[in-house]
Design an enzyme around this catalytic site. Sequence first.
Site, PDB file in Angstrom:
ATOM      1  N   LYS A 223      32.229  37.629  87.022  1.00  0.00           N
ATOM      2  CA  LYS A 223      32.074  36.582  86.012  1.00  0.00           C
ATOM      3  C   LYS A 223      31.156  37.020  84.873  1.00  0.00           C
ATOM      4  O   LYS A 223      30.323  37.911  85.002  1.00  0.00           O
ATOM      5  CB  LYS A 223      31.528  35.299  86.661  1.00  0.00           C
ATOM      6  N   ARG A 257      35.707  34.207  97.152  1.00  0.00           N
ATOM      7  CA  ARG A 257      36.913  34.573  96.395  1.00  0.00           C
ATOM      8  C   ARG A 257      36.558  35.727  95.459  1.00  0.00           C
ATOM      9  O   ARG A 257      35.791  35.557  94.512  1.00  0.00           O
ATOM     10  CB  ARG A 257      37.405  33.352  95.613  1.00  0.00           C
TER      11      ARG A 257
END
Length: 284
Positions: A223, A257
């Site tokens: 991210k 995830r």
Amino acid sequence: MMHQEFKWQLKSGEITLGRDPLVMGILNVTPDSFSDGGDFTDRDKIIAQAQKMVAEGAHILDIGGESTRPGSEAVAAQEELDRVLPAIDALKESGITAPISIDSYKAIVGQQAMEAGAEIINDVWGFQRDPELADVAAHYSCPAILMHWDPDRDREKDLIDEMNRFFEKSLQIAENAGISKSQIALDPGFGFAKNFDENYELLRRVDELHALGYPLLIGTSRKSMFGKLLGNTPKERVAATAASTVLAYGKGAHIFRVHDVRENRDALQVAKAMLYGPPPPKDV
């Protein structure tokens, strides 16, 4: 922190969510995802990547046909189906037995993916964009992952309080549809309508979400919260992702995830050994 234990019922069998961390491998069949867009749009590449992730320790494969990166354009349901259904078919035909999760907020996509062989629904809008997806999950009695994504929340109020308010609405939709509480997990939605500081506050306080009584899925993989901290590209954020994975596991999270399965699996095994004691040593 000791991990709460939950059990999911899938068509292929039971999954325990507890002290053994579960790794969900990300398989985006999109041309424009922020990290791997266009990498896995060919059938052979889809199968090869899925086989690689399973071999490296992925317990679940999460297939997505619409990018949710900032600035991405919405995809029509038929286009999304044209991406994900061949991918699910390819995995089933290749003999991969790991449960498949469909990453979609659209009821029609969820329904057809379940018919094709998916076993879990992963909704980034927590049933609040298309509540009929909750009816699909109830019909198939499948696990559902409800993510927090609330662009309109009051940023003057406490982050966790606002997340709890959002989740309570999602959980009410699930209850109204008849979904069993035991088939639900929550995803705090790192990076979704959260700024740089809020993402790190969330990582620090994620254990507070256990008060709702559901297993937690953590999705920090590659991210921008790491890129803005370290000044690197998405594919250079593997170590940063693993660090956040270990921190979240230590705060009681259950499912992780990730794009990079082996690195996160190894990090989680070290964290588990630290918290609960190591298994018998292996010969090296």
